[in-house]
Design a protein around this motif. Sequence first.
Motif, short mmCIF file in Angstrom:
data_model
loop_
_atom_site.label_atom_id
_atom_site.label_comp_id
_atom_site.label_asym_id
_atom_site.label_seq_id
_atom_site.Cartn_x
_atom_site.Cartn_y
_atom_site.Cartn_z
N ARG A 101 6.22 0.47 -5.98
CA ARG A 101 5.56 -0.94 -6.53
C ARG A 101 4.26 -1.07 -5.97
N ALA A 102 3.75 -0.45 -5.00
CA ALA A 102 2.26 -0.47 -4.77
C ALA A 102 1.33 -0.34 -5.88
N PRO A 103 0.13 -1.17 -5.92
CA PRO A 103 -0.65 -0.84 -7.08
C PRO A 103 -1.48 0.57 -7.06
N GLU A 104 -1.56 1.16 -5.67
CA GLU A 104 -2.14 2.35 -5.75
C GLU A 104 -1.36 3.42 -6.22
N SER A 105 0.04 3.22 -6.31
CA SER A 105 0.75 4.18 -6.83
C SER A 105 0.43 4.85 -8.36
N GLY A 106 0.35 6.11 -8.57
CA GLY A 106 0.14 6.48 -9.86
C GLY A 106 1.39 5.94 -10.84
N LEU A 107 2.37 6.16 -10.60
CA LEU A 107 3.41 5.44 -11.21
C LEU A 107 3.99 4.10 -10.80
N CYS A 108 3.14 3.05 -10.89
CA CYS A 108 3.39 1.71 -10.58
C CYS A 108 4.49 1.01 -11.31
N LEU A 109 5.70 0.80 -10.81
CA LEU A 109 6.74 0.12 -11.67
C LEU A 109 7.20 -1.01 -11.05
N GLU A 110 7.15 -2.02 -11.97
CA GLU A 110 7.87 -3.25 -11.48
C GLU A 110 9.56 -3.16 -11.51
N ALA A 112 12.51 -4.41 -8.62
CA ALA A 112 12.67 -5.07 -7.23
C ALA A 112 13.27 -4.17 -6.13
N ARG A 113 14.08 -3.26 -6.65
CA ARG A 113 14.89 -2.32 -5.73
C ARG A 113 13.92 -1.18 -5.14
N LEU A 114 12.80 -0.91 -5.80
CA LEU A 114 11.98 -0.02 -5.27
C LEU A 114 11.08 -0.28 -4.14
N SER A 115 10.75 0.50 -3.25
CA SER A 115 10.01 0.15 -2.15
C SER A 115 8.37 0.53 -2.85
N ARG A 116 7.45 0.12 -1.80
CA ARG A 116 6.03 0.15 -2.18
C ARG A 116 5.77 1.47 -2.39
N HIS A 117 6.00 2.28 -1.56
CA HIS A 117 5.93 3.75 -1.74
C HIS A 117 7.21 4.60 -1.59
#
Length: 254
Positions: A101-110, A112-117
């Motif tokens: 979910r983090a913006p710096e993730s290459g695959l940034c997905l919205e 809620a069950r995902l961690s930031r990294h």
Amino acid sequence: MSRPNPFQQTTQLLKSQRTPSLEQKLGLYQVFQRLYDTNPSLLDELIALENLPTGQASNAKVPLYIIGNRTGNNDASLTTNLLDDRSQTLLQPEQIWLIGRAPESGLCLEDARLSRHHAAIQFSSDQGFELVDLGSTNGSFVNGEAVRHRKPLKEGDRIRLGSLTILFFEQSEPQNLPQLPEGVLEKLGREPDPVTPQLFAEPEQTEQKATPSDDTMVFLRGEIPVQKSTSGNTSKPEQSDRQARLLKRLKNMP
């Protein structure tokens, strides 16, 4: 005596109140109970999809996929439809594609069950493509099996990250297909590409010119050929006859 689980409690309640509608619900609950006993992870996925927001649930009809592309010089890229609902090819210098979910993730997905990294897909020439869990809260799964740290990926694997189920495919180097038959091209309304015949240069023919004999060259230089007899004396009548023959030959030459 152990306390019955929720499925058993529901079954006992439905059996105590027999009606046609309750009989149908009882059969449905029994199906879910058997499903939970045999494959609890699949039931968890169904419950997670049921709890998705309306917009996200409608997008779940489109299969999500990741294609790992190999190239000849041990480089790789990912082609996926996880971003912006369209297929894209993603390059990464370290060949590690971060998912979360983090913006710096290459695959940034919205989700809620995902961690930031949450996880990453890593490529190396030795191991190929691997899914690496980065200590996520809800875990990463490949074909229903939890990934403790990293898991090699192969063709057709089913990856579950948070509420997302993603199919993984691997593509090797492209292959050249044969040319289409002319009959197929005609059905498509196309003519076959004209084949330019290869022109071979004919061997150069050199004109064979008559080479004058030694006697002719002597005559043209104005010299008088000398004919020696076997006895070593010069025969003058033979010289005159030979000269006459040479003159006749020159006249007949074109």
